[in-house]
Design a protein around this motif. Structure first.
Motif, PDB file in Angstrom:
ATOM      1  N   GLU A  18       0.318  -8.946   1.716  1.00  0.00           N
ATOM      2  CA  GLU A  18      -0.597  -7.816   1.568  1.00  0.00           C
ATOM      3  C   GLU A  18      -1.386  -7.570   2.856  1.00  0.00           C
ATOM      4  O   GLU A  18      -1.696  -6.416   3.184  1.00  0.00           O
ATOM      5  CB  GLU A  18      -1.515  -8.052   0.380  1.00  0.00           C
ATOM      6  CG  GLU A  18      -0.762  -7.978  -0.940  1.00  0.00           C
ATOM      7  CD  GLU A  18      -1.640  -8.122  -2.163  1.00  0.00           C
ATOM      8  OE1 GLU A  18      -1.342  -7.491  -3.193  1.00  0.00           O
ATOM      9  OE2 GLU A  18      -2.630  -8.892  -2.100  1.00  0.00           O
ATOM     10  N   ALA A  19      -1.691  -8.635   3.587  1.00  0.00           N
ATOM     11  CA  ALA A  19      -2.331  -8.449   4.897  1.00  0.00           C
ATOM     12  C   ALA A  19      -1.382  -7.719   5.844  1.00  0.00           C
ATOM     13  O   ALA A  19      -1.795  -6.846   6.616  1.00  0.00           O
ATOM     14  CB  ALA A  19      -2.736  -9.801   5.477  1.00  0.00           C
ATOM     15  N   LEU A  20      -0.106  -8.082   5.785  1.00  0.00           N
ATOM     16  CA  LEU A  20       0.896  -7.406   6.609  1.00  0.00           C
ATOM     17  C   LEU A  20       0.980  -5.933   6.254  1.00  0.00           C
ATOM     18  O   LEU A  20       0.974  -5.064   7.141  1.00  0.00           O
ATOM     19  CB  LEU A  20       2.240  -8.098   6.433  1.00  0.00           C
ATOM     20  CG  LEU A  20       3.451  -7.579   7.214  1.00  0.00           C
ATOM     21  CD1 LEU A  20       4.435  -8.727   7.477  1.00  0.00           C
ATOM     22  CD2 LEU A  20       4.186  -6.466   6.479  1.00  0.00           C
ATOM     23  N   LEU A  21       1.073  -5.615   4.957  1.00  0.00           N
ATOM     24  CA  LEU A  21       1.172  -4.215   4.538  1.00  0.00           C
ATOM     25  C   LEU A  21      -0.061  -3.425   4.958  1.00  0.00           C
ATOM     26  O   LEU A  21       0.040  -2.270   5.393  1.00  0.00           O
ATOM     27  CB  LEU A  21       1.361  -4.132   3.026  1.00  0.00           C
ATOM     28  CG  LEU A  21       2.697  -4.623   2.466  1.00  0.00           C
ATOM     29  CD1 LEU A  21       2.715  -4.473   0.945  1.00  0.00           C
ATOM     30  CD2 LEU A  21       3.871  -3.855   3.087  1.00  0.00           C
ATOM     31  N   GLY A  22      -1.233  -4.046   4.834  1.00  0.00           N
ATOM     32  CA  GLY A  22      -2.457  -3.362   5.234  1.00  0.00           C
ATOM     33  C   GLY A  22      -2.459  -3.048   6.719  1.00  0.00           C
ATOM     34  O   GLY A  22      -2.856  -1.946   7.132  1.00  0.00           O
ATOM     35  N   ALA A  23      -2.010  -4.010   7.527  1.00  0.00           N
ATOM     36  CA  ALA A  23      -1.959  -3.782   8.973  1.00  0.00           C
ATOM     37  C   ALA A  23      -0.962  -2.683   9.319  1.00  0.00           C
ATOM     38  O   ALA A  23      -1.226  -1.825  10.172  1.00  0.00           O
ATOM     39  CB  ALA A  23      -1.590  -5.087   9.692  1.00  0.00           C
ATOM     40  N   VAL A  24       0.180  -2.666   8.656  1.00  0.00           N
ATOM     41  CA  VAL A  24       1.207  -1.667   8.928  1.00  0.00           C
ATOM     42  C   VAL A  24       0.718  -0.268   8.545  1.00  0.00           C
ATOM     43  O   VAL A  24       0.889   0.694   9.307  1.00  0.00           O
ATOM     44  CB  VAL A  24       2.510  -2.023   8.183  1.00  0.00           C
ATOM     45  CG1 VAL A  24       3.478  -0.842   8.192  1.00  0.00           C
ATOM     46  CG2 VAL A  24       3.170  -3.240   8.833  1.00  0.00           C
ATOM     47  N   LYS A  25       0.100  -0.151   7.380  1.00  0.00           N
ATOM     48  CA  LYS A  25      -0.386   1.166   6.955  1.00  0.00           C
ATOM     49  C   LYS A  25      -1.496   1.658   7.879  1.00  0.00           C
ATOM     50  O   LYS A  25      -1.589   2.854   8.182  1.00  0.00           O
ATOM     51  CB  LYS A  25      -0.882   1.104   5.507  1.00  0.00           C
ATOM     52  CG  LYS A  25       0.239   0.955   4.490  1.00  0.00           C
ATOM     53  CD  LYS A  25      -0.260   1.212   3.068  1.00  0.00           C
ATOM     54  CE  LYS A  25      -0.540   2.674   2.831  1.00  0.00           C
ATOM     55  NZ  LYS A  25      -0.880   2.972   1.418  1.00  0.00           N
ATOM     56  N   GLN A  35       6.673   9.925  -0.312  1.00  0.00           N
ATOM     57  CA  GLN A  35       7.310   9.075  -1.309  1.00  0.00           C
ATOM     58  C   GLN A  35       7.137   7.589  -0.970  1.00  0.00           C
ATOM     59  O   GLN A  35       6.887   6.761  -1.849  1.00  0.00           O
ATOM     60  CB  GLN A  35       8.798   9.413  -1.405  1.00  0.00           C
ATOM     61  CG  GLN A  35       9.556   8.627  -2.465  1.00  0.00           C
ATOM     62  CD  GLN A  35      11.031   9.015  -2.508  1.00  0.00           C
ATOM     63  OE1 GLN A  35      11.522   9.767  -1.648  1.00  0.00           O
ATOM     64  NE2 GLN A  35      11.734   8.510  -3.500  1.00  0.00           N
ATOM     65  N   GLU A  36       7.251   7.257   0.322  1.00  0.00           N
ATOM     66  CA  GLU A  36       7.078   5.859   0.726  1.00  0.00           C
ATOM     67  C   GLU A  36       5.637   5.401   0.532  1.00  0.00           C
ATOM     68  O   GLU A  36       5.384   4.269   0.080  1.00  0.00           O
ATOM     69  CB  GLU A  36       7.512   5.695   2.182  1.00  0.00           C
ATOM     70  CG  GLU A  36       9.021   5.798   2.375  1.00  0.00           C
ATOM     71  CD  GLU A  36       9.417   5.918   3.826  1.00  0.00           C
ATOM     72  OE1 GLU A  36      10.549   5.516   4.165  1.00  0.00           O
ATOM     73  OE2 GLU A  36       8.611   6.434   4.639  1.00  0.00           O
ATOM     74  N   ASN A  37       4.687   6.243   0.891  1.00  0.00           N
ATOM     75  CA  ASN A  37       3.286   5.895   0.665  1.00  0.00           C
ATOM     76  C   ASN A  37       3.002   5.686  -0.818  1.00  0.00           C
ATOM     77  O   ASN A  37       2.253   4.779  -1.195  1.00  0.00           O
ATOM     78  CB  ASN A  37       2.367   6.974   1.233  1.00  0.00           C
ATOM     79  CG  ASN A  37       2.099   6.792   2.721  1.00  0.00           C
ATOM     80  OD1 ASN A  37       1.783   5.691   3.168  1.00  0.00           O
ATOM     81  ND2 ASN A  37       2.222   7.859   3.487  1.00  0.00           N
ATOM     82  N   GLN A  38       3.632   6.519  -1.672  1.00  0.00           N
ATOM     83  CA  GLN A  38       3.451   6.360  -3.113  1.00  0.00           C
ATOM     84  C   GLN A  38       4.037   5.029  -3.589  1.00  0.00           C
ATOM     85  O   GLN A  38       3.446   4.344  -4.433  1.00  0.00           O
ATOM     86  CB  GLN A  38       4.115   7.516  -3.861  1.00  0.00           C
ATOM     87  CG  GLN A  38       3.908   7.475  -5.375  1.00  0.00           C
ATOM     88  CD  GLN A  38       2.440   7.530  -5.748  1.00  0.00           C
ATOM     89  OE1 GLN A  38       1.716   8.443  -5.354  1.00  0.00           O
ATOM     90  NE2 GLN A  38       1.973   6.531  -6.506  1.00  0.00           N
ATOM     91  N   CYS A  39       5.179   4.653  -3.026  1.00  0.00           N
ATOM     92  CA  CYS A  39       5.795   3.379  -3.395  1.00  0.00           C
ATOM     93  C   CYS A  39       4.881   2.212  -3.028  1.00  0.00           C
ATOM     94  O   CYS A  39       4.714   1.262  -3.806  1.00  0.00           O
ATOM     95  CB  CYS A  39       7.150   3.239  -2.698  1.00  0.00           C
ATOM     96  SG  CYS A  39       8.008   1.718  -3.096  1.00  0.00           S
ATOM     97  N   LEU A  40       4.285   2.272  -1.848  1.00  0.00           N
ATOM     98  CA  LEU A  40       3.367   1.199  -1.443  1.00  0.00           C
ATOM     99  C   LEU A  40       2.128   1.174  -2.328  1.00  0.00           C
ATOM    100  O   LEU A  40       1.609   0.095  -2.661  1.00  0.00           O
ATOM    101  CB  LEU A  40       2.975   1.384   0.024  1.00  0.00           C
ATOM    102  CG  LEU A  40       4.120   1.215   1.032  1.00  0.00           C
ATOM    103  CD1 LEU A  40       3.643   1.544   2.449  1.00  0.00           C
ATOM    104  CD2 LEU A  40       4.692  -0.198   0.990  1.00  0.00           C
ATOM    105  N   ASP A  41       1.662   2.345  -2.732  1.00  0.00           N
ATOM    106  CA  ASP A  41       0.537   2.393  -3.664  1.00  0.00           C
ATOM    107  C   ASP A  41       0.929   1.819  -5.020  1.00  0.00           C
ATOM    108  O   ASP A  41       0.135   1.116  -5.668  1.00  0.00           O
ATOM    109  CB  ASP A  41       0.043   3.834  -3.836  1.00  0.00           C
ATOM    110  CG  ASP A  41      -0.637   4.384  -2.590  1.00  0.00           C
ATOM    111  OD1 ASP A  41      -1.027   3.573  -1.718  1.00  0.00           O
ATOM    112  OD2 ASP A  41      -0.754   5.615  -2.471  1.00  0.00           O
ATOM    113  N   ASP A  42       2.141   2.110  -5.464  1.00  0.00           N
ATOM    114  CA  ASP A  42       2.619   1.569  -6.749  1.00  0.00           C
ATOM    115  C   ASP A  42       2.718   0.048  -6.689  1.00  0.00           C
ATOM    116  O   ASP A  42       2.423  -0.641  -7.671  1.00  0.00           O
ATOM    117  CB  ASP A  42       3.990   2.159  -7.098  1.00  0.00           C
ATOM    118  CG  ASP A  42       3.927   3.640  -7.441  1.00  0.00           C
ATOM    119  OD1 ASP A  42       2.812   4.133  -7.711  1.00  0.00           O
ATOM    120  OD2 ASP A  42       4.990   4.302  -7.417  1.00  0.00           O
TER     121      ASP A  42
END
Length: 516
Positions: A18-25, A35-42
């Protein structure tokens, strides 16, 4: 170094992901589609057990998993599976033999398909592939959205070989890293097209790694076009695989499309094998006219020199330089010859390449870790992406030239301050076990203008000039000297000859000591 006993407790891996995903976003969010942003939110909306199980899946090989083999006591597995299924992050595995068979043991394949259990696994798999699909007595799940998550890993690490284990190493305090800014201004990927190109090549690299030799030709037939360095490095790997598998014509065809060393060298060697010495000499012409790096110059010094002798041709002569050589008796004992050689001098250390690279790392530390765009992807780097490329100097020329002038006037205080402040922090240039205060004091005998000459030579081709440096730094009568040590039967290697020529040409104190 103390280990944090709580570093790997519970769902530590989820916290890392989750730290990785936060840094990437935060750094690359504009590159994602709606659609990809929605997938990450899901994904973020899943219950903890669901997010953790999916992260476990990402750390395993393959996209398909057996439910009966899942063993994560920290998770409520039924809850996690139900949540992932409902949100579409896993689906029942498609009924395909190619997906099923890698998940089964040999005994399970024999029992499920009524095959002779004495068959070797390859033969058993081949036989099972010809039979109708049979569902095993356990649930099988297939990951979804894996391509998006792999893109996130690529955006974070900038390569396909690092993964979440980097977080674990840091959590256990095995490695400390230099801090540097990681923001949108210094990011590597500037467009979605840039990301997709790199992602496609990363996927192709994994395909090549897994490709057996007999399938290389089929893979080569669909090989994409390109000319950037990343494509050239990957294509070089394909060409070398083809060459090793004895497909010389196809290997040569790929080498002829490349300019990145050692492609031109390999091309000449293959032409010598397949078309003869005269054709090889003709193919050598571009390398003789303008060698691209030290490896091509070494190729000239060895292969081209030998070929020229056979054909009666002459080669451009390298600058003549005289290196002092001496012989001493080889002392008895089990120590390495370099340690034995130290006994012939007042003081010294066996440092080899670490003397050159270590002093460069200590004296250019802040410049090495300066936030040049595209140099740093994540917090776990031991140096910038371009550290050992010729572009390292080009992107930092002003800073480097100013530092070289400073070093010429005096360098010891800066090196001492860096050693005190940075000791133990990961740096590809600095081998910390060597750099103790007494060794830095020994190196203090080296004049700054000598160091500046070393560093200028190193910077012309960091990839190759980081090796071949003389074995010993010694001090006799208050003056330093570099000594290359050769034991019985040992010969100078191309990289060593290169450094010896350079040092002698600039009248720097260097010699070769033969222990007989």
């Amino acid at each position: 170094m103390a280990v944090n006993p709580n570093a790997l407790s519970g769902t530590y891996y989820l916290a890392h992901f989750e730290a990785l995903l936060g840094a990437v976003k935060g750094r690359y969010g504009d590159l994602f589609s709606e659609q990809e942003n929605q997938c990450l939110d899901d994904f973020a909306a899943l219950p903890l057990d669901g997010r953790a199980l999916y992260t476990r899946f990402l750390s395993r090989r393959g996209q398909c998993f057996r439910e009966d083999k899942l063993a994560y006591p920290e998770l409520d597995l039924p809850l996690a599976i139900a949540a992932l299924k409902e949100a579409g992050f896993i689906t029942p595995m498609a009924p395909e033999q190619a997906l099923l068979l890698p998940l089964l043991t040999k005994a399970e394949i024999a029992a499920l398909f009524n095959l002779d259990k004495r068959l070797a696994r390859p033969a058993m798999v081949e036989a099972a592939l010809k039979l109708p699909y049979r569902a095993p007595p356990f649930a099988l799940w297939q990951m979804q959205h894996e391509a998006l998550m792999r893109r996130c890993l690529l955006l974070y690490f900038g390569n396909a070989y690092q993964d979440l284990s980097e977080f674990v190493i840091t959590a256990l305090e095995h490695v400390r890293y230099e801090p540097y800014p990681l923001d949108s201004q210094s990011r590597y990927y500037q467009s979605r097209a840039h990301l997709e190109r790199h992602f496609a090549l990363s996927e192709l690299a994994q395909t090549l790694d897994a490709c057996p030799d007999h399938a290389l030709v089929a893979l080569a037939e669909g090989w994409p076009a390109g000319d950037d360095n990343r494509w050239q490095r990957l294509t070089l790997q394909l060409a070398r695989r083809l060459e090793r598998s004895a497909n010389l014509p196809l290997a040569l065809a790929f080498y002829q499309r490349l300019t990145l060393p050692p492609a031109r060298e390999r091309k000449v060697r293959l032409i010598a094998k397949t078309a003869g010495q005269v054709a090889a000499w003709q193919a050598l012409a571009p390398i003789l006219k303008a060698p691209q790096d030290a490896s091509e110059q070494d190729f000239i010094d060895v292969f081209a020199k030998r070929l020229a002798s056979k054909l009666g041709h002459s080669l451009p002569q390298l600058p003549v330089s005289s290196v002092s050589e001496q012989q001493r008796p080889l002392p008895q004992g089990s120590e390495r010859v370099e340690q034995k050689a130290l006994g012939y001098f007042d003081a010294g250390m066996h440092s080899e390449n670490q003397l050159l690279t270590g002093l460069f790392g200590l004296l250019f530390w802040d410049i090495v870790f300066s936030p040049v765009p595209g140099a740093f992807f994540h917090p776990f780097q031991r140096g910038p992406k371009d550290l050992f490329s010729q572009g390292f100097y080009e992107k930092r020329q002003g800073l480097i030239e100013a530092r070289l002038k400073e070093i010429e006037q005096g360098w010891q205080e800066r090196a001492k301050a860096t050693l005190a402040a940075k000791a133990g922090i990961a740096n590809d240039l600095v081998y910390w076990p060597l750099w103790r205060a007494e060794h830095l004091a020994l190196a203090g005998h080296i004049p700054g203008h000598h160091l500046a000459l070393w560093f200028r030579h190193f910077l012309r081709d960091p990839r190759h000039h980081r090796s071949g440096f003389p074995d010993l730094l010694v001090v006799d009568g208050g003056h330093y000297q570099l000594v290359e040590v050769k034991g019985p039967g040992d010969r100078l290697q191309p990289g060593q000859k290169r450094w010896l020529r350079f040092l002698a040409r600039h009248h720097l104190p260097v010699s070769v000591l033969h222990l007989k």
